[in-house]
Each structure stands twice: as structure tokens, then as C-alpha cells.
Design a protein around this motif. Sequence first.
Motif, PDB file in Angstrom:
ATOM      1  N   SER A  32       0.845  -1.195   0.000  1.00  0.00           N
ATOM      2  CA  SER A  32       0.000   0.000   0.000  1.00  0.00           C
ATOM      3  C   SER A  32       0.878   1.241   0.000  1.00  0.00           C
ATOM      4  O   SER A  32       1.998   1.228   0.516  1.00  0.00           O
ATOM      5  CB  SER A  32      -0.914   0.016   1.227  1.00  0.00           C
ATOM      6  OG  SER A  32      -1.841  -1.038   1.186  1.00  0.00           O
TER       7      SER A  32
ATOM      8  N   THR B 223      -4.874   6.469  -1.572  1.00  0.00           N
ATOM      9  CA  THR B 223      -4.033   5.290  -1.525  1.00  0.00           C
ATOM     10  C   THR B 223      -3.972   4.582  -2.885  1.00  0.00           C
ATOM     11  O   THR B 223      -4.920   4.631  -3.673  1.00  0.00           O
ATOM     12  CB  THR B 223      -4.526   4.273  -0.486  1.00  0.00           C
ATOM     13  OG1 THR B 223      -5.871   3.905  -0.809  1.00  0.00           O
ATOM     14  CG2 THR B 223      -4.480   4.844   0.914  1.00  0.00           C
TER      15      THR B 223
ATOM     16  N   SER C 209      -2.599   0.643  -4.233  1.00  0.00           N
ATOM     17  CA  SER C 209      -2.185  -0.657  -3.711  1.00  0.00           C
ATOM     18  C   SER C 209      -1.678  -1.551  -4.833  1.00  0.00           C
ATOM     19  O   SER C 209      -2.021  -1.357  -6.002  1.00  0.00           O
ATOM     20  CB  SER C 209      -3.360  -1.339  -3.017  1.00  0.00           C
ATOM     21  OG  SER C 209      -3.806  -0.576  -1.925  1.00  0.00           O
TER      22      SER C 209
END
Length: 119
Positions: free
Chosen positions: A21, A78, A80
Motif C-alpha cells: 500500500s 491510496t 495498492s
Amino acid sequence: QVQLVESGGGLVQAGGSLRLSCLASVRTFCDYHMGWFRQAPGKERELVAFINWNGGSIDYADSVKGRFRISRDNAKNTVSLQMNSLKPEDTAVYYCAAREKRSVLYSYWGQGTQVTVVS
């Protein structure tokens, strides 16, 4: 200015999975395309996966196609990288990087996270 912090690296056996992440400290995350890079000892840094600003365009290096999956959540700032069926040759330091929509250069980089795959 964009600050990127990766997490989720570690040691895993071949065939296993890891999820990396990257959290971006930036006001407008959706102004940036994102990439995951990796660099193994003695090798050049390579682009592993790319995702554009809204997730509508994704691309992978041939070496990871079908095994890795990149995704992003613009509400949480974010990006990932889900890594499955890991191989020893996936061992590297993995970096998250950001580039402005109008640029071809990745201007912002995280500190990197180590991924080690043992057989």
C-alpha cells in the motif's frame, strides 16, 4: 508537493502473496497518475504497474501480468499492489511513485519497501 509512504513489504515463500500500500499526502490525489516500480540488486529500476488518475487505464510489466493487480482509492489517497503467485525473481525494493497528469516524469517517490521471496 507529494509525500508517499509505502507499507506491506516483507518475506514470503514462493507462491505466496503480499499486498503493498502507498499513502499519499497531497490535497488532490486525483491530479496524479501512479506507478509501482521495483529495483533488484544490480538491476535497473523498472515499472511494474501503472494506474491513471481515475483507475480507467492500467498497465503491467509482462513479467507480472496475471499475478499482480494495481488499484487506487482516491477518497483515501491510496494506491495498492496485490501480488500473488510470487516468485524469487520478484525480490526487490518496491517503490510507489506519482506523476502529474501532464507530465511523463515521475516526480515524487516513496522511500521503498523490501519484498523478499524465498523458494
